[in-house]
Design a protein around this motif. Sequence first.
Motif, PDB file in Angstrom:
ATOM      1  N   ASP A 105      -3.217   1.317   3.258  1.00  0.00           N
ATOM      2  CA  ASP A 105      -3.559   0.861   1.910  1.00  0.00           C
ATOM      3  C   ASP A 105      -4.769  -0.053   2.030  1.00  0.00           C
ATOM      4  O   ASP A 105      -4.682  -1.164   2.558  1.00  0.00           O
ATOM      5  CB  ASP A 105      -2.395   0.109   1.280  1.00  0.00           C
ATOM      6  CG  ASP A 105      -1.182   0.997   1.084  1.00  0.00           C
ATOM      7  OD1 ASP A 105      -1.373   2.214   0.938  1.00  0.00           O
ATOM      8  OD2 ASP A 105      -0.052   0.481   1.090  1.00  0.00           O
ATOM      9  N   ILE A 106      -5.920   0.431   1.560  1.00  0.00           N
ATOM     10  CA  ILE A 106      -7.187  -0.277   1.729  1.00  0.00           C
ATOM     11  C   ILE A 106      -7.683  -0.730   0.365  1.00  0.00           C
ATOM     12  O   ILE A 106      -7.686   0.031  -0.604  1.00  0.00           O
ATOM     13  CB  ILE A 106      -8.238   0.636   2.403  1.00  0.00           C
ATOM     14  CG1 ILE A 106      -7.719   1.125   3.756  1.00  0.00           C
ATOM     15  CG2 ILE A 106      -9.562  -0.099   2.586  1.00  0.00           C
ATOM     16  CD1 ILE A 106      -8.641   2.099   4.447  1.00  0.00           C
ATOM     17  N   SER A 107      -8.117  -1.983   0.300  1.00  0.00           N
ATOM     18  CA  SER A 107      -8.693  -2.541  -0.914  1.00  0.00           C
ATOM     19  C   SER A 107      -9.850  -3.445  -0.512  1.00  0.00           C
ATOM     20  O   SER A 107      -9.673  -4.379   0.277  1.00  0.00           O
ATOM     21  CB  SER A 107      -7.642  -3.333  -1.699  1.00  0.00           C
ATOM     22  OG  SER A 107      -8.217  -3.913  -2.854  1.00  0.00           O
ATOM     23  N   GLY A 108     -11.017  -3.144  -1.058  1.00  0.00           N
ATOM     24  CA  GLY A 108     -12.181  -3.944  -0.731  1.00  0.00           C
ATOM     25  C   GLY A 108     -12.589  -3.863   0.722  1.00  0.00           C
ATOM     26  O   GLY A 108     -13.143  -4.824   1.272  1.00  0.00           O
ATOM     27  N   GLY A 109     -12.302  -2.732   1.356  1.00  0.00           N
ATOM     28  CA  GLY A 109     -12.647  -2.579   2.756  1.00  0.00           C
ATOM     29  C   GLY A 109     -11.690  -3.242   3.712  1.00  0.00           C
ATOM     30  O   GLY A 109     -11.928  -3.243   4.922  1.00  0.00           O
ATOM     31  N   VAL A 110     -10.594  -3.801   3.199  1.00  0.00           N
ATOM     32  CA  VAL A 110      -9.609  -4.492   4.033  1.00  0.00           C
ATOM     33  C   VAL A 110      -8.309  -3.697   4.012  1.00  0.00           C
ATOM     34  O   VAL A 110      -7.841  -3.292   2.937  1.00  0.00           O
ATOM     35  CB  VAL A 110      -9.362  -5.927   3.531  1.00  0.00           C
ATOM     36  CG1 VAL A 110      -8.319  -6.631   4.388  1.00  0.00           C
ATOM     37  CG2 VAL A 110     -10.670  -6.708   3.523  1.00  0.00           C
ATOM     38  N   VAL A 111      -7.735  -3.469   5.187  1.00  0.00           N
ATOM     39  CA  VAL A 111      -6.458  -2.771   5.285  1.00  0.00           C
ATOM     40  C   VAL A 111      -5.340  -3.742   4.924  1.00  0.00           C
ATOM     41  O   VAL A 111      -5.072  -4.703   5.646  1.00  0.00           O
ATOM     42  CB  VAL A 111      -6.247  -2.197   6.698  1.00  0.00           C
ATOM     43  CG1 VAL A 111      -4.898  -1.498   6.786  1.00  0.00           C
ATOM     44  CG2 VAL A 111      -7.375  -1.227   7.061  1.00  0.00           C
TER      45      VAL A 111
END
Length: 475
Positions: free
Chosen positions: A358-364
């Motif tokens: 689950d990635i959001s804003g390039g962060v896992v």
Amino acid sequence: MSHQTKLSETKRSTRASAKSAAVKPSSEALNVVHPNAAGLDLSRDEIWVCVPSDRDPTPVRLFGTFTPDLQALVDWLIHCQVDTVAMESTGVYWIPIYELLEARGIKPYLVNARYVKIVPGRKSDVLDCQWLQKLHRLGLLSASFRPDAEMVALRVYLRHRAALLEQRAPSILHLQKALHQMNIQLTQVLTDVTGQTGLQIIRAIVAGERDPHQLAEFRDGRCQSSQEEIAKALTGNWKPEYVFVLKQALEGYDFYTQQVTACDAEVERFYAALKPRWDAPDVIPALPRIKRDSRSKNQPAGNVRQALYRVVGIDLTAVDGLNEASVQTILAEIGTDMSPWPTVKHFASWLSLAPHNDISGGVVLHSHTLKSNNRARQAFRQAAESVARSDNAFGAYYRRLRAKYGPQVANVATAHKIARVVYFMLKHHVPYDPTKAEEAEARRHERELKRIQRQAAQLGYSLTPNSAKTPAPVT
């Protein structure tokens, strides 16, 4: 107004224009991928069907589920020039119409209902077929994997066999319960009460034998408990109601055992009728024994390993952790053609053995494997569990990850590694080479040794290998 103020207003205006252009809805319509698509909403008693609106004055129709009704449904689809149909995987109601569509040359798309529900716009049950037809026409639905017809038939046999074993399990529990109620502690002296010694003793009890010493004479030579210990465990109270329950449980166990034996015979006949899926010679050579036999009472009867080799052309049971039962389950679920999965990563993802990020804003944010009832996945996880204490590369990999992350992660990761091996064997039609895994493990050991040596050098120490192994100190 100063020049700096004008410049700031110009920048803000430029950013606002760019932002509005980014969120401006596109006037370009979605491309039609399947112009001849239809949608089916299935239930036990009725089927709602929707075809393109320009094919019939009444594009939505209701059909029954009797065979003549299904044939009339397919005839209407052919009349409307439909070449593909989308349907939800509702229970087992989709199987008859799915097979009939395949036989008539229409490509069915079996869609996971979970993927359809997350798309907004659904109205009512009556219009589900219209919604499915619209999504499928635009190419927004992906079909669930289904192996070829021969593997589907094999899958039916094997799933039924697994169900028979599950139905037999309560009879074993009833056997043990009746023995405990009579204070017959057979489970304390025998590893398995349904083994050769246990079944002979239980059958003698049901036949009327009560002397513990006479019953203990049925002890098999491989049994670890002595005859005196078994006779002591067989001293109890022989109440007729408990003996009756024991008799009924034994009859249930024997019934399902006969059913499993008949199913194995049918599977063996099915293997004999299958044509090899490789350029097989006229005479298939016998396979040599390459690892210790791990047969159990639930293993399939007959030489399944040789039969699978005749069909596939490679010996998947050579892979550490896999046996005849697990290999035939895997092949029945995935087939022998790996083209539905372009890469091994696609295959691992379909098995739910690859991490879902689950990635959001390039962060896992989260990384975990998805829950799945995939039977091939379960077979690979059982294989990973069986190599936990084995002296091979898979076993070393399992133990290393278990020490670092725990048994759950180690099991999934090892199952993933075994699945990758099976994928490459089937895709490239190459035999299993255990030396490659051993070489990879040796390279990992060398890297680990160099890392430890670098750490020791940074601390001012040097490592020297022992000339002989010394026993570890007792703590």
